[in-house]
Design a protein around this motif. Structure first.
Motif, PDB file in Angstrom:
ATOM      1  N   PHE A  97     -13.770  -9.714   5.503  1.00 22.90           N
ATOM      2  CA  PHE A  97     -13.414 -11.112   5.292  1.00 22.90           C
ATOM      3  C   PHE A  97     -14.468 -11.789   4.427  1.00 22.90           C
ATOM      4  O   PHE A  97     -15.655 -11.444   4.482  1.00 22.90           O
TER       5      PHE A  97
ATOM      6  N   GLU B  18     -13.092 -17.212   5.286  1.00 24.02           N
ATOM      7  CA  GLU B  18     -11.801 -16.678   5.708  1.00 24.02           C
ATOM      8  C   GLU B  18     -11.757 -16.426   7.210  1.00 24.02           C
ATOM      9  O   GLU B  18     -12.784 -16.218   7.854  1.00 24.02           O
ATOM     10  N   GLY B  19     -10.542 -16.420   7.728  1.00 29.71           N
ATOM     11  CA  GLY B  19     -10.305 -16.045   9.108  1.00 29.71           C
ATOM     12  C   GLY B  19      -8.831 -15.793   9.301  1.00 29.71           C
ATOM     13  O   GLY B  19      -8.105 -15.475   8.342  1.00 29.71           O
TER      14      GLY B  19
ATOM     15  N   CYS C 136      -9.461 -19.596  12.769  1.00 26.43           N
ATOM     16  CA  CYS C 136     -10.567 -18.951  13.487  1.00 26.43           C
ATOM     17  C   CYS C 136     -11.403 -18.139  12.508  1.00 26.43           C
ATOM     18  O   CYS C 136     -10.878 -17.313  11.764  1.00 26.43           O
ATOM     19  N   CYS C 137     -12.696 -18.344  12.555  1.00 32.74           N
ATOM     20  CA  CYS C 137     -13.622 -17.761  11.593  1.00 32.74           C
ATOM     21  C   CYS C 137     -13.889 -16.288  11.901  1.00 32.74           C
ATOM     22  O   CYS C 137     -13.949 -15.873  13.058  1.00 32.74           O
ATOM     23  N   SER C 138     -14.080 -15.504  10.864  1.00 30.69           N
ATOM     24  CA  SER C 138     -14.489 -14.114  11.045  1.00 30.69           C
ATOM     25  C   SER C 138     -15.995 -14.050  11.315  1.00 30.69           C
ATOM     26  O   SER C 138     -16.725 -15.019  11.095  1.00 30.69           O
ATOM     27  N   GLU C 139     -16.441 -12.910  11.773  1.00 28.80           N
ATOM     28  CA  GLU C 139     -17.858 -12.740  12.110  1.00 28.80           C
ATOM     29  C   GLU C 139     -18.652 -12.298  10.884  1.00 28.80           C
ATOM     30  O   GLU C 139     -19.340 -11.275  10.890  1.00 28.80           O
TER      31      GLU C 139
ATOM     32  N   VAL D  62     -12.451 -10.814  13.835  1.00 29.00           N
ATOM     33  CA  VAL D  62     -12.251 -12.205  14.262  1.00 29.00           C
ATOM     34  C   VAL D  62     -12.138 -12.211  15.782  1.00 29.00           C
ATOM     35  O   VAL D  62     -11.291 -11.517  16.352  1.00 29.00           O
TER      36      VAL D  62
END
Length: 395
Positions: free
Chosen positions: A242, A246-247, A260-263, A277
């Motif tokens: 990501f 992005e999420g 929701c945010c990716s890590e 995510v």
């Protein structure tokens, strides 16, 4: 924009007219045939590609073979007949040597000449290098790769990155077509596809149209945050990296989602996992391709979802695995400008994050009333993940 030429040579006779009609109806870019009279019946919206004999079997054009006066005369006769009856826009000729390629390229440079495309069968390093040269020199280069590996196609795509002409790859079925279009994230410009029925043409049309949409994201305002206790949440591990903004879109209601945010952002105590995510509770909806939703509990290996950027751009990502674990949960309730309620239940931990306007990264445990989040408001009600026009109230 990716496109397809329909190869009529192997279509069963009883199916031929239906396949031709389907190709015209779905606005396929081109139709390829040995019959100039058939091509003459097609409308000008279709590129009509004439083959003077079968490039795959024509004796005069096999690797290493010489073009005799007799075979050349036969080809010229067919071209003259086709010209007399009009009916074709591009001539497809096989090339097996650099001299043959140079002759095709020279013919295309001649003023008023009919465009000539090149066909080559790639079987070794010599023909691979020749296909790269063809892709740089011809308006269309059609390549058949003898081996199933896609490495030769990657090499041609890289070599022809700056080419003005179009590259077409022969495929045997729709599954191979989908793979070819994804090679090096760019894929072949087009494919040469041999359908057996009209249904296969319509299926190909759906594949060509399978792009992901630009979404209009909404700004949501947090109205409450509540600790709700133990429950099951899902981490979604994808097969893609990501971007930082992005999420995936997740929500308790099918009418509204939060991004929701990716890590992808650094955290203490643990490395970043840019493919993941931490998405939400297992009952939540998430948005996938073709405007279809899935419960997080249904998401698993091989499932397709939409990666969504803070600017609304989207792309298809494939799930590698989904991990369900029991964790303390937190409910976030927010509303849109028109008052529409959006709810999201996530793991109650500060390293779980959502995105705000401009791609701002927000830890869920630090959210406060009045904070702004990015979300998506869907106008469709849902039944088994599909949009449906019926009364449905969620709370």
């Amino acid at each position: 924009m990716r496109f397809a030429w329909i190869d009529l040579r192997e279509v069963p006779g009883p199916q031929l007219q239906a396949v031709v009609d389907a190709a015209v109806h779905t606005r396929m870019a081109g139709v390829l045939a040995t019959d100039a009279e058939l091509l003459a019946t097609l409308p000008p919206t279709v590129t009509r590609v004439l083959i003077p004999g079968n490039p795959a079997t024509d004796t005069a054009k096999k690797p290493g073979a010489k073009e005799t006066k007799e075979t050349k005369g036969a080809d010229d006769s067919k071209q003259t007949k086709a010209t007399a009856g009009a009916g074709w826009d591009v001539l497809l000729r096989t090339f097996t040597t650099q001299d043959e390629l140079d002759a095709l390229a020279a013919g295309n440079r001649a003023a008023g000449g009919t465009p000539t495309a090149g066909f080559i069968d790639v079987r070794d390093d010599r023909t691979l290098r020749l296909s790269c040269a063809g892709a740089m020199a011809l308006p269309y280069t059609v390549i058949h790769f003898a081996d199933p590996t896609k490495i030769p196609l990657e090499i041609v795509l890289a070599a022809a990155e700056s080419a003005e002409g179009k590259l077409l790859t022969t495929v045997a079925d729709l599954e191979e077509a989908a793979i070819v279009f994804d090679v090096l994230e760019r894929g072949s410009d087009g494919i040469l596809y041999p359908p057996r029925t009209a249904d296969e043409v319509f299926a190909l049309a759906r594949l060509l149209e399978a792009t992901t949409p630009q979404l209009e994201l909404a700004t949501l305002t947090v109205e409450s945050i509540q600790h709700v206790g133990l429950g099951d949440r899902v981490c979604v591990d994808t097969c893609s990296h990501f971007e930082e903004d992005e999420g995936i879109l997740v929500g308790s209601y099918s009418s509204g989602f939060i991004l929701c945010c990716s890590e992808t952002h650094p955290l203490p105590y643990m490395p970043t996992r840019p493919f993941r995510v931490n998405a939400g509770a297992l009952h939540s909806y998430t948005l996938g391709p073709e405007n279809r939703t899935s419960y997080l509990s249904e998401v698993g290996s091989g499932h397709a979802l939409l990666a969504v950027g803070a600017d609304g751009r989207t792309r298809r990502v494939v799930v590698g695995r989904a991990k369900l674990e029991s964790r303390p949960l937190l409910e976030i309730r927010a509303h849109a400008e028109d008052g529409q309620l959006v709810s999201l239940t996530v793991q109650d931990d500060w390293h779980v994050r959502v995105l705000g306007p401009g791609g701002k990264v927000l830890n869920v445990t630090e959210l406060r009333t009045g904070d702004e989040l990015l979300g998506y408001l869907a106008t469709d009600k849902r039944h088994v993940g599909l949009p449906i026009g019926e009364f449905c109230k969620e709370s």
